[in-house]
Scaffold this motif. Structure first.
Motif, PDB file in Angstrom:
ATOM      1  N   TYR A  60       0.165   5.830 -15.815  1.00  0.00           N
ATOM      2  CA  TYR A  60      -0.220   6.929 -14.926  1.00  0.00           C
ATOM      3  C   TYR A  60      -0.972   6.341 -13.738  1.00  0.00           C
ATOM      4  O   TYR A  60      -1.317   5.148 -13.723  1.00  0.00           O
ATOM      5  CB  TYR A  60      -1.059   7.949 -15.683  1.00  0.00           C
ATOM      6  CG  TYR A  60      -0.263   8.732 -16.703  1.00  0.00           C
ATOM      7  CD1 TYR A  60       0.294   9.966 -16.377  1.00  0.00           C
ATOM      8  CD2 TYR A  60      -0.037   8.226 -17.972  1.00  0.00           C
ATOM      9  CE1 TYR A  60       1.048  10.682 -17.303  1.00  0.00           C
ATOM     10  CE2 TYR A  60       0.715   8.928 -18.907  1.00  0.00           C
ATOM     11  CZ  TYR A  60       1.259  10.159 -18.566  1.00  0.00           C
ATOM     12  OH  TYR A  60       2.018  10.855 -19.476  1.00  0.00           O
ATOM     13  N   ARG A  93      -2.507   1.960 -15.222  1.00  0.00           N
ATOM     14  CA  ARG A  93      -1.227   1.259 -15.128  1.00  0.00           C
ATOM     15  C   ARG A  93      -1.389  -0.250 -15.181  1.00  0.00           C
ATOM     16  O   ARG A  93      -0.431  -0.987 -14.922  1.00  0.00           O
ATOM     17  CB  ARG A  93      -0.501   1.671 -13.855  1.00  0.00           C
ATOM     18  CG  ARG A  93      -1.322   1.497 -12.597  1.00  0.00           C
ATOM     19  CD  ARG A  93      -0.600   1.991 -11.364  1.00  0.00           C
ATOM     20  NE  ARG A  93       0.599   1.223 -11.078  1.00  0.00           N
ATOM     21  CZ  ARG A  93       1.419   1.474 -10.054  1.00  0.00           C
ATOM     22  NH1 ARG A  93       1.167   2.466  -9.232  1.00  0.00           N
ATOM     23  NH2 ARG A  93       2.487   0.728  -9.864  1.00  0.00           N
ATOM     24  N   GLY A 107       4.416   9.271 -20.001  1.00  0.00           N
ATOM     25  CA  GLY A 107       4.873   9.077 -18.643  1.00  0.00           C
ATOM     26  C   GLY A 107       5.079   7.612 -18.302  1.00  0.00           C
ATOM     27  O   GLY A 107       4.243   6.771 -18.617  1.00  0.00           O
ATOM     28  N   MET A 122       5.824   5.267 -14.912  1.00  0.00           N
ATOM     29  CA  MET A 122       5.784   5.326 -13.459  1.00  0.00           C
ATOM     30  C   MET A 122       6.768   4.361 -12.816  1.00  0.00           C
ATOM     31  O   MET A 122       7.275   3.450 -13.459  1.00  0.00           O
ATOM     32  CB  MET A 122       4.373   4.979 -12.955  1.00  0.00           C
ATOM     33  CG  MET A 122       3.337   6.045 -13.141  1.00  0.00           C
ATOM     34  SD  MET A 122       1.774   5.520 -12.392  1.00  0.00           S
ATOM     35  CE  MET A 122       2.238   5.402 -10.669  1.00  0.00           C
ATOM     36  N   GLN A 141       8.562   9.248 -11.583  1.00  0.00           N
ATOM     37  CA  GLN A 141       7.885   9.177 -12.876  1.00  0.00           C
ATOM     38  C   GLN A 141       8.708   9.950 -13.890  1.00  0.00           C
ATOM     39  O   GLN A 141       9.167  11.058 -13.608  1.00  0.00           O
ATOM     40  CB  GLN A 141       6.463   9.758 -12.797  1.00  0.00           C
ATOM     41  CG  GLN A 141       5.669   9.578 -14.088  1.00  0.00           C
ATOM     42  CD  GLN A 141       4.173   9.526 -13.860  1.00  0.00           C
ATOM     43  OE1 GLN A 141       3.721   9.303 -12.745  1.00  0.00           O
ATOM     44  NE2 GLN A 141       3.404   9.709 -14.916  1.00  0.00           N
ATOM     45  N   GLY A 162       5.241  12.426  -8.893  1.00  0.00           N
ATOM     46  CA  GLY A 162       4.062  11.773  -9.457  1.00  0.00           C
ATOM     47  C   GLY A 162       3.218  12.754 -10.221  1.00  0.00           C
ATOM     48  O   GLY A 162       3.539  13.946 -10.337  1.00  0.00           O
TER      49      GLY A 162
END
Length: 958
Positions: free
Chosen positions: A834, A838, A865, A867, A891, A924
């Motif tokens: 996220y 990250r 999630g 990215m 994402q 995002g």
């Protein structure tokens, strides 16, 4: 015989720590005889003291109808009563020092044989921990009363013991006592004899206690050893040539290898009299505060720490030592170097492991009165911390901790407790501790003005505050300004998070005064349960019928109750990594050793170049050994030419086995982009045939995608809602984002079709999206184009109205067949990533099943999630499916239930798989932060209302 010390039960409402106990002393093993009394005891639970059998302690009492109960254990976890969880509030009326009449009382009995050889030898009965108050009889003789749940208690058993015969030990334990008022820690209320019980033979002329002072002079490398004993004894350290040396004397032992958390070297020693020998492990180290910095062996140290409760999903705080060793090894492998023993002293064997493996430890006293500090009781009226009648209990608890743990080199600070306000009793504790052990500084976050402590401690300060403290620009009195700054709690690992760890670490490394901190906390305190259909899950507050509880706020750890690492722990490991590797330009990288003491001289630097995630070449990078805090710039290797997006990954790995990890264990990694992606355009040019455009078929009424090359698809439609994380909910934090989102109706949006235009080579759909009883909403325009192989979506999202808060997410959701059970993607992975969490992710090609994609947070919430996805392929077992790519990145999440079901779920067993897979493809997300009990997500990680653009290409797999 009988109740000689106390005839009735007023001791339950006495702040005094008990009666009949022996003076506190160090925990140690020796060659003196001992009897392990752990095992199966007979047990009976009464709902009140009055209903408990009055004569249960008598030898001839008939306990044949009683239950069996293991010791150590908590009775609530063995079918006797129920556990209860509160964070701040007391589960009984605040009427100190009185406790409820409805006070569950557990009676314990066990038989054991004592050897005839013990005749004439003093004997000591030792309890390592009883929650919360106990009264003890041996063979019908009362030995005494004790409170202080997480502290040892010893009684003289000599007169009552029957050497060469059968002995009956009887213990009455009360769930509530006056001591419960100072044990209001954030954890389960669990009762019973939960630590070891031992009968110790104490030979005449033996060693009752000792205090090791092993100092290290960092300027000369020399050590000084003094061992304090009450009776004459001999100390031997063969490796240093010290043999049968006198105690109570300073011994200059020459050059020594010092102990620290990174290279925890210890010397094997013995302490002996003619009657007893004690094996010792000695670590030479010196703790000082010099020029406002906390130093060990002359070097400023940086805490990369966690707060650790004792917890096991089946045993509560009765944690088996093999489990403790495994969890400490897990910490080491994730680069954690410090532990705050929140909020009580741990099992003494845990500190032995910290000495062996290497951790900085803040040992915290078993004192917390948090319930007195609720908002409507400003000033903490009635708080025991400033009440003279509690002074004996406070001092007793501090003395028992210090005396027990004083010989551990890992313990470098004492803490006066946690969240107990501030009062004169803290002054008395601090004064006694400094006199007894001047070699360790004092910590207590509740002493905000630093009147009694040596370090300035804080909980959950925002980054701006840490920055100001580091620059000595915060508004503070002089008592705080000249002290090291330590964050005893600074990031809340509840559910999905914490975010922003890298930002804090940057400040710790920028400002010498900011010496790191401790993430709250190590483990989720979920108790193992099973649903009616046999599914396992972990229970939290309210699952056991408690009338007053704090829900799942006890589920706030970096590892699950079974010690499975969370994405948050992997993120923390990347942030704490002792080796950093960063690109400096196109031809070199900078490698830094972030250890405080250890050199990087047994490390291999492996590199691999990957072309769109597939290895193209690999090798090792020659790097010279690096001293602590040293860095070097190293030229990149010669790399082969590639034709697609390519990344060089360099990983620092152990070359040889270490006591805490095997060779090959990663100490840090970095990535360098070698070749960027080739720009890609959206496919166009194919003519529309009715409601078919390229391989895509659209719903004629709504304009949504209905099929892709014959495969059923539903959607995509604008989606801005995510199942709130605990940090979104902001239970104790500064901003409650989830409530703002609900108030705006983001969880119940309705879609109004405004326009559906069918051009020759495009389909354009315009919608307005808003919630009932809301003016504010979004304009969403979907423009579809295609070629013969793929269909493209260009989504434009524009806010219509004011949104004075960050959005959870912006993107689309679509449903695809549930048979598409495997996801392969090129982007950040392999775990969650996220906006503000990250650091543990890298760019690569990864594969997971949809089921593996999920993170089963105990309290369900947004998860999974990934990215910066360039493309992802969803496949069935035969290889069929489709690819989603983008000229940009997106994402991605994939799950078998909707965000709405995820939002409504209270436990993992509430999540029932659908027969479709739901994909979220997002511009995002707003980051994670620590808003559940601290700062919300940082400004630069917040997703504004727009406008936003999302470009996607969907293509069936051949």
């Amino acid at each position: 015989m009988g109740s000689l010390l106390i005839m009735t039960t007023p001791y339950l409402a006495q702040p005094d720590p008990g009666a009949g106990r022996l003076p506190a002393r160090a925990a140690f093993r020796s060659d003196a005889a001992a009897i392990d009394l752990n095992g199966t005891w007979r047990f009976h639970l009464s709902p009140t003291v009055a209903e408990a059998p009055a004569d249960f302690w008598q030898v001839d009492f008939d306990d044949t109808g009683w239950h069996d109960l293991p010791v150590p254990a908590h009775w609530q976890l063995h079918g006797h009563g129920e556990p209860a969880y509160t964070n701040v509030v007391y589960p009984f009326p605040i009427d100190p020092p009185h406790v409820p009449t409805e006070n569950p009382t557990g009676d314990y009995r066990t038989d054991f044989d004592a050897p005839a050889a013990w005749a004439g030898t003093p004997a000591v009965l030792r309890f390592e921990g009883i929650d919360s108050c106990a009264r003890v009889w041996l063979n019908g003789h009362e030995l005494g009363v004790t409170s202080g749940s997480r502290l040892p208690s010893e009684f003289d058993a000599t007169a009552a013991l029957i050497p060469g015969g059968r002995n009956l030990l009887a213990v009455r334990v009360h769930q509530w006592s006056a001591g419960s008022y100072v044990e209001d820690q954030d954890m389960w209320w669990l009762s019973g004899i939960f630590r070891d019980v031992t009968l110790l033979a104490r030979p005449a002329g033996g060693i009752d206690d000792y205090f090791v002072h092993a100092d290290y002079d960092h300027l000369t490398g020399r050590g000084t050893l003094r061992v304090e004993t009450a009776a004459p004894a001999r100390i031997s350290v063969p490796e240093l040539g010290l043999l049968d040396a006198a105690t109570n004397t300073d011994h200059a032992v020459g050059q020594v290898r010092p102990w620290n958390a990174e290279t925890p070297y210890r010397y094997q020693a013995t302490l002996a009299t003619d009657a007893e020998t004690v094996p010792l492990w000695i670590g030479f180290r010196t703790v000082r505060i010099t020029d406002g910095l906390l130093t060990v062996n002359g070097r400023r140290i940086l805490f990369r720490g966690v707060n650790r409760h004792e917890f096991h999903p089946d045993h509560g705080r009765a944690v088996p030592m093999d489990v403790v060793r495994d969890e400490l090894l897990l910490m080491k492998r994730h680069h954690i170097n410090a532990i705050r023993t929140s909020h009580y002293p741990p099992h003494p064997a845990m500190l032995e492991l910290c000495d062996e493996l290497g951790f900085w430890v803040i040992d915290e006293c078993d004192i917390e009165t948090h319930g007195f500090g609720l908002e409507d009781w400003q000033g903490w009226p009635g708080n025991p911390s400033d009440d003279p009648q509690w002074q004996g209990a406070y001092l007793d608890r501090m003395r028992r901790m210090v005396e027990r743990d004083k010989n551990h080199p890992s313990v470098i600070m004492w803490s006066l407790g946690n969240e107990a306000g501030i009062g004169d009793n803290h002054r008395v504790m601090a004064q006694w501790t400094r006199e007894r052990d001047p070699g360790r500084p004092l910590h207590y976050e509740g002493d905000h003005e630093c009147r009694y402590v040596d370090v300035y401690s804080a909980m959950y300060p925002p980054l701006a505050t840490v920055d100001a403290v580091g620059r000595y620009e915060q508004a503070a009195d002089e008592l705080r300004r000249d002290k090291p700054f330590i964050l005893c709690e600074y990031a809340h690992a509840m559910g999905n998070g914490p975010g922003g760890l890298r930002d804090y670490q940057d400040l710790f490394e920028r400002y010498p005064r900011c010496q790191g901190g401790f993430v709250w906390e190590w483990i989720d305190h979920g108790l193992r349960r099973r649903s009616a259909d046999g599914q396992e899950y972990f229970g939290y507050g309210g699952d056991f019928g408690e009338p007053l509880h704090d829900g799942h706020f006890v589920i706030d750890g970096l590892v699950s109750p079974d010690r499975t690492p969370s994405p948050g722990l992997r993120e923390l490991a990347a942030v704490y990594a002792p080796v950093t590797i960063a690109a400096t330009d196109a031809d070199s990288v900078r490698i830094r050793n972030r250890y405080d003491f250890a050199a990087l001289d047994q490390v291999t630097y492996h590199w691999v170049i990957e072309e769109e995630g597939l290895p193209a070449a690999e090798g090792t990078l020659p790097v010279p050994p690096l001293a602590p805090d040293e860095e070097v710039e190293v030229a990149l290797p010669r790399l082969p030419a590639t034709s697609a997006e390519s990344w060089l990954t360099i990983s620092a790995r152990l070359t040889v086995d270490q006591p805490w990890a095997a060779a090959g264990h990663e100490l840090g990694q970095g990535q360098v982009m070698v070749r960027p992606a080739t720009p890609r355009r959206l496919p166009t040019g194919t003519k529309r045939r009715g409601d078919t455009l390229g391989p895509a078929e659209f719903d004629p009424a709504r304009g949504t995608l209905r099929a892709l090359a014959g495969m059923a698809v539903d959607g995509p439609r604008l989606d801005v809602w995510r199942a709130p994380t605990d940090n979104d909910e902001g239970y104790y934090g500064d901003r409650k984002l989830a409530q703002a989102w609900r108030d705006a109706g983001l969880d119940r949006l309705q879609h109004r079709l405004v326009d559906l235009r069918r051009d020759d080579d495009a389909i354009v759909v315009t919608t307005r999206v808003a919630a009932a009883q809301q003016r504010n909403g979004f304009w969403a325009t979907y423009r579809w184009t295609a070629d013969q192989q793929a269909v493209a979506l260009e989504l434009s999202v524009t806010p219509d109205g004011e949104f004075p808060f960050p959005l959870p997410r912006v993107g689309v959701r679509l449903a695809v067949p549930g048979t598409l059970s495997t996801v392969e993607w090129f982007g950040l992975g392999p775990g969650e990533a996220y906006a503000d969490s990250r650091q543990a992710a890298r760019v690569g090609r990864f594969t997971r099943t949809v089921d593996e994609w999920q993170t089963p947070y105990i309290f369900p919430q947004e998860n999974g999630g990934r990215m910066s996805v360039r493309w992802a392929e969803l496949r069935d077992e035969h290889g069929g499916g489709f690819r989603v790519s983008s000229p940009d990145t997106y994402q991605l999440t994939a799950r078998r239930w909707t965000s709405e079901l995820l939002t409504a779920a209270q436990h993992t067993t509430d999540l029932v798989a659908d027969d479709v897979v739901y994909l979220n493809l997002d511009v995002g997300h707003t980051g994670l932060g620590s808003g559940s009990c601290g700062p919300s997500v940082g400004e630069r990680y917040r997703l504004g209302p727009g406008p936003h653009r999302l470009r996607l290409i969907l293509a069936p797999l051949p």
